[in-house]
Design a protein around this motif. Structure first.
Motif, short mmCIF file in Angstrom:
data_model
loop_
_atom_site.label_atom_id
_atom_site.label_comp_id
_atom_site.label_asym_id
_atom_site.label_seq_id
_atom_site.Cartn_x
_atom_site.Cartn_y
_atom_site.Cartn_z
N SER A 1 -8.93 1.51 1.66
CA SER A 1 -8.13 0.84 2.67
C SER A 1 -9.02 0.08 3.64
N SER B 1 -2.88 0.32 7.44
CA SER B 1 -3.29 1.11 6.28
C SER B 1 -3.04 2.59 6.52
N LEU C 1 0.83 -1.20 0.00
CA LEU C 1 0.00 0.00 0.00
C LEU C 1 0.86 1.25 0.00
#
Length: 207
Positions: free
Chosen positions: A137, A143, A9
């Motif tokens: 997310s 996240s 991410l």
């Protein structure tokens, strides 16, 4: 470490925002907008522009979800509109429109805030992309940590690019800066198309 940090991410957010905000491409615009300033004033302008951009993007990242819920806007709709906006930004990069310095506005307006901090750095592309990442997310700690670190990393790159604008421009030259902007535009166009494609798939799946 994976429980508090998501490398995938982080990489996605960093690369996407780096391409959108384009630190090397900001260099010639920053030099044009601050051409009459001293070295100290230019450094201060770099700090102000980065802080303004970061503040605007963080505000949308934090309150954007509540705004979407209030207006009953779904994530696929946001992704589709974001993809179209990013495609417009990509076209500007590919055609060279972003390399043209914009007028700083009325006398007395700080160019580091407008147009440099926003809408040049914290423009619709960066804002929408950040909101899409936040909306997509899981909402867990990893996240948020990954997105926050990616945001900070991109803004550090922006500050360094503007802080050492003269050096960067001297090394890359006009041709090198333009070439990087064109490559960034091509990558951004691909990201935009992928966002729209994902949105279409999500719409079909929910139908």
């Amino acid at each position: 470490m994976s429980e508090i940090f998501d490398l995938r991410l982080f990489s996605e957010v960093f690369i996407t925002l780096f391409v959108i905000m384009d630190p090397p491409g900001v260099v010639p615009i920053f030099l044009a907008l601050t051409s009459t300033l001293t070295r100290a004033q230019r450094n201060r302008s770099a700090r102000q522009a980065v802080l303004v951009a970061l503040g605007v993007i963080v505000a949308f990242a934090v309150f954007g979800q509540q705004l979407l819920s209030y207006m009953h806007i779904s994530l696929p709709a946001l992704q589709a509109s974001g993809g179209l906006l990013l495609l417009l930004v990509a076209m500007e990069l590919l055609t060279g429109k972003m390399e043209e310095p914009q007028p700083s506005g009325a006398k007395g307006v700080n160019a580091a805030i407008v147009p440099l901090g926003t809408p040049l750095l914290a423009g619709p592309g960066a804002i929408v992309a950040t909101m899409v990442f936040v909306q997509g997310s899981d909402g867990d700690a990893s996240s948020w940590v990954s997105i926050t670190l990616a945001l900070l990393a991109v803004h550090v790159c922006l500050f360094l690019a503007m802080r050492f604008a003269n050096v960067v421009h001297r090394v890359l030259g006009d041709s090198g800066t333009i070439l990087i902007s064109r490559i960034a535009g091509l990558l951004l166009a691909a990201i935009a198309v992928q966002l729209v494609a994902d949105a279409v798939i999500a719409f079909v799946a929910s139908a």
